[in-house]
Enzyme design. Structure first.
Site, PDB file in Angstrom:
ATOM      1  N   HIS A  74     -68.670 -27.042   1.869  1.00 15.89           N
ATOM      2  CA  HIS A  74     -68.476 -26.559   0.502  1.00 15.89           C
ATOM      3  C   HIS A  74     -67.837 -25.176   0.502  1.00 15.89           C
ATOM      4  O   HIS A  74     -68.089 -24.366   1.403  1.00 15.89           O
ATOM      5  CB  HIS A  74     -69.812 -26.466  -0.237  1.00 15.89           C
ATOM      6  CG  HIS A  74     -70.581 -27.741  -0.278  1.00 15.89           C
ATOM      7  ND1 HIS A  74     -70.052 -28.918  -0.771  1.00 15.89           N
ATOM      8  CD2 HIS A  74     -71.836 -28.044   0.115  1.00 15.89           C
ATOM      9  CE1 HIS A  74     -70.957 -29.878  -0.678  1.00 15.89           C
ATOM     10  NE2 HIS A  74     -72.053 -29.368  -0.147  1.00 15.89           N
ATOM     11  N   GLU A  90     -76.405 -24.380  -1.128  1.00 14.28           N
ATOM     12  CA  GLU A  90     -77.458 -25.371  -1.380  1.00 14.28           C
ATOM     13  C   GLU A  90     -78.533 -25.279  -0.316  1.00 14.28           C
ATOM     14  O   GLU A  90     -78.351 -24.638   0.728  1.00 14.28           O
ATOM     15  CB  GLU A  90     -76.869 -26.787  -1.409  1.00 14.28           C
ATOM     16  CG  GLU A  90     -76.339 -27.274  -0.075  1.00 14.28           C
ATOM     17  CD  GLU A  90     -75.615 -28.611  -0.184  1.00 14.28           C
ATOM     18  OE1 GLU A  90     -74.971 -28.877  -1.217  1.00 14.28           O
ATOM     19  OE2 GLU A  90     -75.691 -29.388   0.785  1.00 14.28           O
ATOM     20  N   HIS A 103     -71.855 -29.924   7.434  1.00 15.95           N
ATOM     21  CA  HIS A 103     -73.170 -30.540   7.295  1.00 15.95           C
ATOM     22  C   HIS A 103     -73.048 -31.989   6.847  1.00 15.95           C
ATOM     23  O   HIS A 103     -72.030 -32.391   6.290  1.00 15.95           O
ATOM     24  CB  HIS A 103     -74.044 -29.764   6.296  1.00 15.95           C
ATOM     25  CG  HIS A 103     -73.505 -29.770   4.899  1.00 15.95           C
ATOM     26  ND1 HIS A 103     -72.507 -28.912   4.481  1.00 15.95           N
ATOM     27  CD2 HIS A 103     -73.815 -30.528   3.814  1.00 15.95           C
ATOM     28  CE1 HIS A 103     -72.231 -29.144   3.213  1.00 15.95           C
ATOM     29  NE2 HIS A 103     -73.011 -30.128   2.783  1.00 15.95           N
ATOM     30  N   ARG A 156     -64.548 -33.291   2.092  1.00 15.61           N
ATOM     31  CA  ARG A 156     -64.923 -34.285   3.090  1.00 15.61           C
ATOM     32  C   ARG A 156     -64.074 -34.081   4.340  1.00 15.61           C
ATOM     33  O   ARG A 156     -62.842 -34.146   4.278  1.00 15.61           O
ATOM     34  CB  ARG A 156     -64.669 -35.679   2.498  1.00 15.61           C
ATOM     35  CG  ARG A 156     -65.776 -36.665   2.761  1.00 15.61           C
ATOM     36  CD  ARG A 156     -65.504 -37.995   2.086  1.00 15.61           C
ATOM     37  NE  ARG A 156     -66.150 -38.073   0.793  1.00 15.61           N
ATOM     38  CZ  ARG A 156     -65.549 -38.478  -0.317  1.00 15.61           C
ATOM     39  NH1 ARG A 156     -64.287 -38.865  -0.309  1.00 15.61           N
ATOM     40  NH2 ARG A 156     -66.221 -38.514  -1.436  1.00 15.61           N
TER      41      ARG A 156
END
Length: 311
Positions: free
Chosen positions: A97, A115, A172, A192
């Site tokens: 991200h 996150e 991740h 991605r």
């Protein structure tokens, strides 16, 4: 009159999703490939509504726009957090991200995505992808170009109750057999990097190699989480993480305990057990917001929760 804002979740079908949101949490899910429950969200891609009371049927984004006093007049164009439960029946793509600056410039002024994951359950031999082994960007590009995925990615064994902070730029992936509660910035931006050459409706899913390389941190650094525990007579509060975007805690109550809501607002997700909050029934799978100025509150029962708030 004290208000509790119970949220109606939004469910997302995913290629890697399963049915644990129904079997473990009792939700009515759309199908057996339901990967995500957006439990507390005002994001345009999944805007939760209020279940009951004065604001029944209103979206969280509408409340943020029209009743900012409920959130202590917190600043920002959008409600800042998004709480999800994720059921990975199969492996998620390996992804990364962006941070706020990169997302603002490249993703139409979106927020970036910091996150964190609380492992609700996992297979006995469960693991996740977190981090990579490239020493610098040049080596990263080379390993990606040559598809040396097994050499590049880092696998981490996991168990129920583990907690991980995933900062922007961290490679991740959640792997199969894992059920997590995720607290994140209100963003839906994911790059991605690799998707195991899977097909979705006969076609490979889109990859974002250039943007991924742009934002991946080299070399990878793990984030240490504190885990300080405050013990009460009939409860314990474990601080999982405190960062500039959120504070996340795990709260366990076994009896009757009084707490104080003195934050701008408090997100609360019941992950185990049942009880009462100021005489109102709460149970596993409930998600609610305690608004600004709520003050003291009493929890009775045997109940475990993940709570979060902004500073």
């Amino acid at each position: 009159m004290k208000k509790l804002l119970f949220m109606e979740p939004v469910f997302k079908s995913m290629i890697w999703g399963g049915n644990k949101l129904e079997s473990d949490f009792g939700y009515q899910i759309p199908n057996d490939h339901t990967g995500e429950c957006w439990a507390i969200s005002a994001h345009k891609n999944g805007d939760c509504t209020v279940k009951s009371g004065e604001y029944k049927g209103k979206t969280l984004s509408w409340l943020w726009e029209n009743h900012r006093e409920l959130f202590g007049y917190a600043e920002g164009e959008v409600f800042p957090l998004l709480i999800k439960i994720i059921d990975a029946k199969a492996d998620l793509s390996i992804q990364v991200h962006p941070d706020d600056d990169y997302a603002a410039k490249n993703e139409n002024h979106s927020l970036g995505k910091t996150e964190c994951w609380y492992i609700l359950d996992c297979d006995p031999d469960g693991e996740i992808v977190i981090g990579h082994n490239a020493r610098n960007k040049e080596e990263l590009k080379e390993m990606i170009d040559q598809k040396r995925w097994q050499e590049l990615i880092r696998l981490q064994p996991i168990k129920k109750g583990d907690f991980f902070q995933i900062v922007p730029g961290t490679v991740h992936a959640i792997k199969k057999g894992t059920l997590i509660l995720e607290t994140q910035q209100s963003s839906d931006i994911t790059y991605r990097l690799y998707d195991y050459d899977r097909l979705d409706n006969g076609k490979p899913r889109e990859l974002h190699i250039d943007k991924s390389i742009d934002v991946i941190n080299c070399p990878h650094k793990d984030v240490k989480v504190k885990g300080e525990v405050i013990k009460y007579a009939t409860a314990e509060v474990e601080e999982l993480i405190q960062c500039s975007f959120y504070t996340v805690q795990r709260v366990k109550v076994y009896g009757e305990q009084e707490f104080l809501q003195d934050k701008k607002f408090l997100n609360m997700s019941v992950i185990n057990g049942s009880g009462e909050l100021d005489g109102i029934s709460i149970k596993k799978g409930d998600h609610l917001i305690l608004p600004h100025g709520y003050g003291s509150y009493q929890i009775n029962g045997n109940v475990e929760m993940i709570i979060s708030y902004v500073s």
